[in-house]
Design a protein around this motif. Sequence first.
Motif, PDB file in Angstrom:
ATOM      1  N   ARG A 139      10.674   2.758   4.408  1.00 55.75           N
ATOM      2  CA  ARG A 139       9.439   3.109   3.711  1.00 55.75           C
ATOM      3  C   ARG A 139       9.732   3.580   2.283  1.00 55.75           C
ATOM      4  O   ARG A 139      10.750   4.220   2.027  1.00 55.75           O
ATOM      5  CB  ARG A 139       8.681   4.187   4.494  1.00 55.75           C
ATOM      6  N   GLU A 194       3.104   6.976  -0.818  1.00 54.15           N
ATOM      7  CA  GLU A 194       3.870   5.837  -0.310  1.00 54.15           C
ATOM      8  C   GLU A 194       3.427   4.572  -1.030  1.00 54.15           C
ATOM      9  O   GLU A 194       2.244   4.385  -1.310  1.00 54.15           O
ATOM     10  CB  GLU A 194       3.656   5.683   1.196  1.00 54.15           C
ATOM     11  N   ASP A 209      -1.345   8.699   7.341  1.00 48.65           N
ATOM     12  CA  ASP A 209      -1.087   7.348   7.845  1.00 48.65           C
ATOM     13  C   ASP A 209      -1.311   7.250   9.348  1.00 48.65           C
ATOM     14  O   ASP A 209      -0.644   6.471  10.031  1.00 48.65           O
ATOM     15  CB  ASP A 209       0.348   6.934   7.512  1.00 48.65           C
ATOM     16  N   ARG A 223      -2.409  -0.261   2.503  1.00 49.84           N
ATOM     17  CA  ARG A 223      -1.814  -1.425   3.161  1.00 49.84           C
ATOM     18  C   ARG A 223      -2.822  -2.574   3.254  1.00 49.84           C
ATOM     19  O   ARG A 223      -2.483  -3.742   2.997  1.00 49.84           O
ATOM     20  CB  ARG A 223      -1.327  -1.046   4.561  1.00 49.84           C
TER      21      ARG A 223
END
Length: 373
Positions: free
Chosen positions: A146, A161, A187, A201
Amino acid sequence: MGKFRVRRAIAASGVVLAAVLGLGGFSADAQQAVTGPPPGSAAWVADTALGVHPPDPVTTTPAEVAAFFARLTPAQQDALAVRHPLVVGNLDGVPVRLRYRANTLALTAERGRELARATDPALTPQDHEAARDRAERYRTLLDGGRQILAFDPRGRGQIAEVFGDLATARRTAVVVPGSDIDLHNFDRASSPYGTPAGMARSLYQATDRQTAVIAWTGYTTPLGIGLDAATEDLARAGAERLTRLLDGLAVSTRPQAPATVFCHSYGSVVCGLARSGPDQASGVVVLGSPGMGVGSAADLDPRVPLWATARNDSDWIGRVPYVSVLGLGHGADPTAPGFGARPLPATGSAGHAGYFAPGTASLAAFAAVALGR
C-alpha cells in the motif's frame, strides 16, 4: 443590533442547532484538532549529522522542502527517512517515493510499540486489547504494498493513501472526507464506496486508472452529530492542512494540471474554507454537502471551477438547514441554482455515501471531471 434582532438571531440559532443535532442523535464528544508540525519535528530540526540544517516544518513552505531534498543524494534522503520517519512521511514537499518509504518505517515502529504494550504487565487488560487492535490496524496498512502518503498516530490518527502512480499520472485527484472518519475506519470493508479509500479506489478505476487518486484523511473530523459538525472549527484546521497538501503536490509531482478535489459532506466545508487557487486545484467537486462555509460560489476563487452534485432522495443531508447563524450551520446550499456551482447528476446513487458507487451517474461525472473532460 436591536433587542428584537438579537432575540431573533438567538432563536434562529436554536432552531439550527436543534435541527442539526436532531438528525442522528446528539454527540457531546468534542474533538481537539491535531495541528502543527509532524511528531518528532524538534529532533528533526536539531539533526545536523549530514552537515545540513533540515527545514523547520513550522516555517518552511512545501516548495522550500522540495528544494532542500533536491540538494540531497539518495543516500542522504534515505538516512533522514530512517532517523525521522514520522517527519519525512508527513512533510509536504518531500519526494513521494521517499514518503512511502518513511511511512512504512513509521508504521513498522508504531506496530512494534503497540505489540510491546499488548504484553506489558503494568497495563490493564483493556489497554492490552486496545494495543492489539492498533497493532493489527498498522499491520493491515503494511500489507500488500500500500502507498501511504501520510501517517500520524496522534489522536484518532490521520492517514493518506494513494491509488495509482503519482509520479507518472497525467492528472491527480484528492478525496476529502466528512465526519466520523479517521485512521481506523478510512477504508472499512463494510462501506466500500462510503469511505475515503473506497471513494478513491472507485474513482481511480472509473478513470481507467489514468488519474492517481489520494484518499486524504489528513484532518480531525467531527464525531457524530454535535457542535463539532455544526461549527467550522475543525474545518478551519483541516483547510490549512489541505492547502499545504495541495501546495506539496504541486512541487513533488508533475501532472498536467493541479489536483481535482472531491469534498464529501463536512469535507466540503473544509474545501470551502481552503479557497484553493488555480495553482492548487483544477476544480472542486462537492457532494452530500451541508454547505461550504460561504454564501455563494462568488466567495471562492473564480478561476477554479466548482461543481455541486445533486442530492439523491435518500441522502439525509438534505434535511440540514442551509443557514449560518451565530457560528452554527455552514451557509447556502451549493446545489441551489443561485449558489453558482456547475451541476452534476446523481442518478442511481443512494444514501449519503453512495455517490461513488459503480454504475451511478455521479461516478461517471466525477471521472469526467477528474480527467479534465
